[in-house]
Scaffold this motif. Structure first.
Motif, PDB file in Angstrom:
ATOM      1  N   ASP A   1      32.791  40.494  62.333  1.00 25.46           N
ATOM      2  CA  ASP A   1      31.832  39.095  62.768  1.00 25.46           C
ATOM      3  C   ASP A   1      31.337  39.088  61.093  1.00 25.46           C
ATOM      4  OD1 ASP A   1      32.205  39.369  65.406  1.00 25.46           O
ATOM      5  OD2 ASP A   1      30.596  41.043  65.455  1.00 25.46           O
ATOM      6  N   SER A   2      31.017  39.613  60.310  1.00 26.14           N
ATOM      7  CA  SER A   2      31.083  39.158  58.974  1.00 26.14           C
ATOM      8  C   SER A   2      31.705  37.933  58.607  1.00 26.14           C
ATOM      9  CB  SER A   2      31.413  40.275  57.880  1.00 26.14           C
ATOM     10  OG  SER A   2      30.769  39.557  57.002  1.00 26.14           O
ATOM     11  N   GLU A   3      30.657  37.143  57.946  1.00 21.55           N
ATOM     12  CA  GLU A   3      30.633  35.608  57.350  1.00 21.55           C
ATOM     13  C   GLU A   3      30.672  35.602  56.232  1.00 21.55           C
ATOM     14  OE1 GLU A   3      28.465  32.723  58.983  1.00 21.55           O
ATOM     15  OE2 GLU A   3      29.033  32.576  60.847  1.00 21.55           O
ATOM     16  N   GLU A   4      30.737  36.969  55.175  1.00 16.98           N
ATOM     17  CA  GLU A   4      30.854  36.894  53.820  1.00 16.98           C
ATOM     18  C   GLU A   4      32.342  37.812  53.693  1.00 16.98           C
ATOM     19  OE1 GLU A   4      28.451  37.494  52.067  1.00 16.98           O
ATOM     20  OE2 GLU A   4      26.995  36.432  53.767  1.00 16.98           O
ATOM     21  N   ILE A   5      32.395  36.703  52.223  1.00 18.50           N
ATOM     22  CA  ILE A   5      33.693  37.355  51.607  1.00 18.50           C
ATOM     23  C   ILE A   5      33.668  39.254  51.232  1.00 18.50           C
ATOM     24  CG2 ILE A   5      35.265  37.151  49.380  1.00 18.50           C
ATOM     25  CD1 ILE A   5      34.130  34.619  48.834  1.00 18.50           C
ATOM     26  N   PRO A   6      34.914  39.536  51.930  1.00 15.96           N
ATOM     27  CA  PRO A   6      34.557  41.285  51.406  1.00 15.96           C
ATOM     28  C   PRO A   6      34.793  41.234  50.217  1.00 15.96           C
ATOM     29  CG  PRO A   6      36.880  40.252  52.567  1.00 15.96           C
ATOM     30  CD  PRO A   6      35.706  39.110  52.328  1.00 15.96           C
ATOM     31  N   THR A   7      34.887  43.035  50.267  1.00  9.84           N
ATOM     32  CA  THR A   7      34.639  44.009  49.422  1.00  9.84           C
ATOM     33  C   THR A   7      36.196  43.678  48.920  1.00  9.84           C
ATOM     34  OG1 THR A   7      34.923  45.909  49.601  1.00  9.84           O
ATOM     35  CG2 THR A   7      32.524  45.032  49.239  1.00  9.84           C
ATOM     36  N   SER A   8      37.148  44.025  48.925  1.00 13.91           N
ATOM     37  CA  SER A   8      38.795  43.425  49.392  1.00 13.91           C
ATOM     38  C   SER A   8      38.942  42.270  48.167  1.00 13.91           C
ATOM     39  CB  SER A   8      39.343  43.753  50.619  1.00 13.91           C
ATOM     40  OG  SER A   8      39.311  43.074  51.547  1.00 13.91           O
ATOM     41  N   TYR A   9      38.558  41.624  48.192  1.00 17.58           N
ATOM     42  CA  TYR A   9      39.229  40.579  47.765  1.00 17.58           C
ATOM     43  C   TYR A   9      39.138  40.322  46.084  1.00 17.58           C
ATOM     44  CZ  TYR A   9      38.181  35.876  44.976  1.00 17.58           C
ATOM     45  OH  TYR A   9      37.998  34.683  44.403  1.00 17.58           O
ATOM     46  N   VAL A  10      40.188  40.691  45.742  1.00 13.68           N
ATOM     47  CA  VAL A  10      40.508  40.701  44.306  1.00 13.68           C
ATOM     48  C   VAL A  10      40.365  39.050  43.267  1.00 13.68           C
ATOM     49  CG1 VAL A  10      42.166  41.246  42.610  1.00 13.68           C
ATOM     50  CG2 VAL A  10      42.094  42.102  44.839  1.00 13.68           C
ATOM     51  N   PRO A  11      39.606  39.435  42.624  1.00 15.45           N
ATOM     52  CA  PRO A  11      38.705  37.571  41.752  1.00 15.45           C
ATOM     53  C   PRO A  11      40.098  37.297  41.195  1.00 15.45           C
ATOM     54  CG  PRO A  11      37.176  39.706  41.078  1.00 15.45           C
ATOM     55  CD  PRO A  11      37.918  40.498  41.987  1.00 15.45           C
ATOM     56  N   PHE A  12      40.084  35.751  42.175  1.00 15.59           N
ATOM     57  CA  PHE A  12      41.667  34.912  41.471  1.00 15.59           C
ATOM     58  C   PHE A  12      42.524  35.722  41.795  1.00 15.59           C
ATOM     59  CE2 PHE A  12      42.196  31.134  39.376  1.00 15.59           C
ATOM     60  CZ  PHE A  12      41.868  30.399  39.743  1.00 15.59           C
ATOM     61  N   ARG A  13      42.880  36.555  42.180  1.00 17.47           N
ATOM     62  CA  ARG A  13      43.954  37.451  41.785  1.00 17.47           C
ATOM     63  C   ARG A  13      45.654  36.755  42.361  1.00 17.47           C
ATOM     64  NH1 ARG A  13      45.739  41.403  46.635  1.00 17.47           N
ATOM     65  NH2 ARG A  13      45.149  39.594  48.078  1.00 17.47           N
ATOM     66  N   ASN A  14      45.607  35.244  43.282  1.00 13.40           N
ATOM     67  CA  ASN A  14      46.475  34.662  43.987  1.00 13.40           C
ATOM     68  C   ASN A  14      47.376  33.718  42.241  1.00 13.40           C
ATOM     69  OD1 ASN A  14      47.076  36.025  46.331  1.00 13.40           O
ATOM     70  ND2 ASN A  14      45.732  34.414  47.672  1.00 13.40           N
ATOM     71  N   ALA A  15      45.694  33.318  42.147  1.00 14.55           N
ATOM     72  CA  ALA A  15      46.496  33.195  41.379  1.00 14.55           C
ATOM     73  C   ALA A  15      47.240  32.887  39.893  1.00 14.55           C
ATOM     74  CB  ALA A  15      45.145  31.779  39.958  1.00 14.55           C
ATOM     75  N   ASN A  16      46.562  34.259  39.966  1.00 10.69           N
ATOM     76  CA  ASN A  16      47.655  35.427  37.978  1.00 10.69           C
ATOM     77  C   ASN A  16      48.777  35.645  39.211  1.00 10.69           C
ATOM     78  OD1 ASN A  16      45.980  36.640  36.511  1.00 10.69           O
ATOM     79  ND2 ASN A  16      44.461  36.176  38.684  1.00 10.69           N
ATOM     80  N   LEU A  17      49.000  35.792  40.478  1.00 12.67           N
ATOM     81  CA  LEU A  17      50.477  36.389  40.951  1.00 12.67           C
ATOM     82  C   LEU A  17      51.442  35.175  40.858  1.00 12.67           C
ATOM     83  CD1 LEU A  17      49.390  39.142  44.242  1.00 12.67           C
ATOM     84  CD2 LEU A  17      49.644  39.389  41.203  1.00 12.67           C
ATOM     85  N   LEU A  18      50.808  34.204  41.368  1.00  9.91           N
ATOM     86  CA  LEU A  18      51.655  33.030  41.393  1.00  9.91           C
ATOM     87  C   LEU A  18      52.343  32.192  39.757  1.00  9.91           C
ATOM     88  CD1 LEU A  18      49.769  30.969  44.435  1.00  9.91           C
ATOM     89  CD2 LEU A  18      52.050  31.730  44.199  1.00  9.91           C
ATOM     90  N   SER A  19      51.158  32.458  38.993  1.00  4.35           N
ATOM     91  CA  SER A  19      51.866  32.379  37.592  1.00  4.35           C
ATOM     92  C   SER A  19      52.879  32.551  37.578  1.00  4.35           C
ATOM     93  CB  SER A  19      50.577  32.912  36.603  1.00  4.35           C
ATOM     94  OG  SER A  19      48.978  31.139  36.650  1.00  4.35           O
ATOM     95  N   MET A  20      53.022  33.659  37.928  1.00  2.00           N
ATOM     96  CA  MET A  20      54.016  34.538  37.441  1.00  2.00           C
ATOM     97  C   MET A  20      55.332  34.135  38.134  1.00  2.00           C
ATOM     98  SD  MET A  20      52.761  38.598  36.741  1.00  2.00           S
ATOM     99  CE  MET A  20      52.258  38.738  38.755  1.00  2.00           C
ATOM    100  N   ALA A  21      55.045  34.073  39.863  1.00  2.00           N
ATOM    101  CA  ALA A  21      55.903  34.074  39.990  1.00  2.00           C
ATOM    102  C   ALA A  21      56.898  32.532  39.502  1.00  2.00           C
ATOM    103  CB  ALA A  21      55.529  33.629  41.533  1.00  2.00           C
ATOM    104  N   VAL A  22      55.518  31.793  39.430  1.00  2.00           N
ATOM    105  CA  VAL A  22      56.515  30.346  39.040  1.00  2.00           C
ATOM    106  C   VAL A  22      57.249  30.237  37.198  1.00  2.00           C
ATOM    107  CG1 VAL A  22      56.212  27.489  37.537  1.00  2.00           C
ATOM    108  CG2 VAL A  22      54.592  29.181  39.839  1.00  2.00           C
ATOM    109  N   SER A  23      56.194  31.460  37.021  1.00  2.00           N
ATOM    110  CA  SER A  23      57.479  30.992  35.436  1.00  2.00           C
ATOM    111  C   SER A  23      58.427  32.204  35.561  1.00  2.00           C
ATOM    112  CB  SER A  23      56.980  32.432  34.738  1.00  2.00           C
ATOM    113  OG  SER A  23      55.220  32.116  33.807  1.00  2.00           O
ATOM    114  N   TYR A  24      58.273  33.183  36.533  1.00  2.00           N
ATOM    115  CA  TYR A  24      60.250  33.320  37.175  1.00  2.00           C
ATOM    116  C   TYR A  24      61.127  32.414  37.883  1.00  2.00           C
ATOM    117  CZ  TYR A  24      62.691  37.490  40.209  1.00  2.00           C
ATOM    118  OH  TYR A  24      63.238  39.099  40.338  1.00  2.00           O
ATOM    119  N   ALA A  25      60.285  32.041  38.402  1.00  2.00           N
ATOM    120  CA  ALA A  25      61.034  30.482  39.179  1.00  2.00           C
ATOM    121  C   ALA A  25      62.123  30.120  38.276  1.00  2.00           C
ATOM    122  CB  ALA A  25      60.139  30.157  40.116  1.00  2.00           C
TER     123      ALA A  25
END
Length: 242
Positions: free
Chosen positions: A102-126
């Motif tokens: 029921d919470s509308e808050e961003i959960p504490t499990s959010y890793v700040p901007f993680r997907n941008a970090n992972l996608l950057s590596m993935a694009v380099s790899y690709a």
């Protein structure tokens, strides 16, 4: 310092190739099987960033890649996300919270901007391997809480890739379940024959899964919604998830 583990199989030069961000969870596993079903040779990228269950996730990801005969499996340690902290997945001073649907808050499990970090590596790899796509397992229930899982984020990132790579490079950011629910992913995974017993979603524990964190709760609910029992072991399996 970043350490890498890199294993290579034989790729089919006549088939398109794609990088898949393979965490070892049910979403990324289903996405990997989806990419394979579309005819891609798989280059699987797995990252450890200091998360509580990194060893279990690695084992699951490697097994999935091996089972699919991936052309390549690259493991990268991204310790800087742990050093940055501010997430209950990487910061020992923050507890992994129980699920609160029921919470509308961003959960504490959010890793700040993680997907941008992972996608950057993935694009380099690709780009380095001539891959034409990067596959990501985000879905609609993710972007309710995680801002870097929203469709507009992936659209913006793809535009950045177009600008920031060689002129002849064309890499699509493929998010096949971005408008779907976790229940849809469970259903599609069963159609594709995903071995869910070899996936791991728990944020807290490496075995058995806790059953009460956000990731466990949504996973159990998805299996319940498709009329199936989640095959992994749980310390606590709430009645509503049976």
């Amino acid at each position: 310092m970043t350490d890498t583990t890199h294993t290579t199989d034989t790729a089919d030069e006549n088939r398109p190739a794609a990088v898949v961000l393979l965490s070892g969870g049910m979403d990324s596993a289903t996405t990997t099987y989806e990419a394979a079903s579309r005819g891609y040779d798989l280059h699987c990228l797995h990252t450890s960033y200091g998360q509580e269950t990194e060893s279990k996730e690695y084992d699951c990801a490697k097994r999935l890649a091996d089972d699919l005969g991936a052309a390549d499996f690259l493991h990268v340690e991204t310790d800087h996300l742990s050093d940055i902290g501010a997430s209950s997945l990487t910061d020992d001073d923050m507890a992994v919270e129980d699920a609160d649907p029921d919470s509308e808050e961003i959960p504490t499990s959010y890793v700040p901007f993680r997907n941008a970090n992972l996608l950057s590596m993935a694009v380099s790899y690709a780009e380095a391997n001539g891959c034409s796509a990067v596959f990501v397992g985000a879905h609609s229930e993710d972007y309710a809480g995680y801002p870097d899982c929203r469709p507009e984020f992936f659209e913006a990132f793809e535009a950045m890739v177009d600008v920031g790579t060689k002129p002849e490079t064309e890499i699509a950011i493929e998010v096949p379940f971005v408008t779907d629910s976790k229940t849809d992913i469970a259903r599609r995974g069963r159609e594709l024959g995903v071995p869910f017993e070899h996936t791991w979603s728990c944020y807290r524990d490496e075995e058995p899964a806790c059953g009460t964190c956000d990731s466990c709760a949504y996973r159990l609910q998805a299996f319940r919604n498709v009329g199936a029992r989640d095959p992994i072991e749980y310390a606590e399996r709430p009645e509503h998830a049976e």
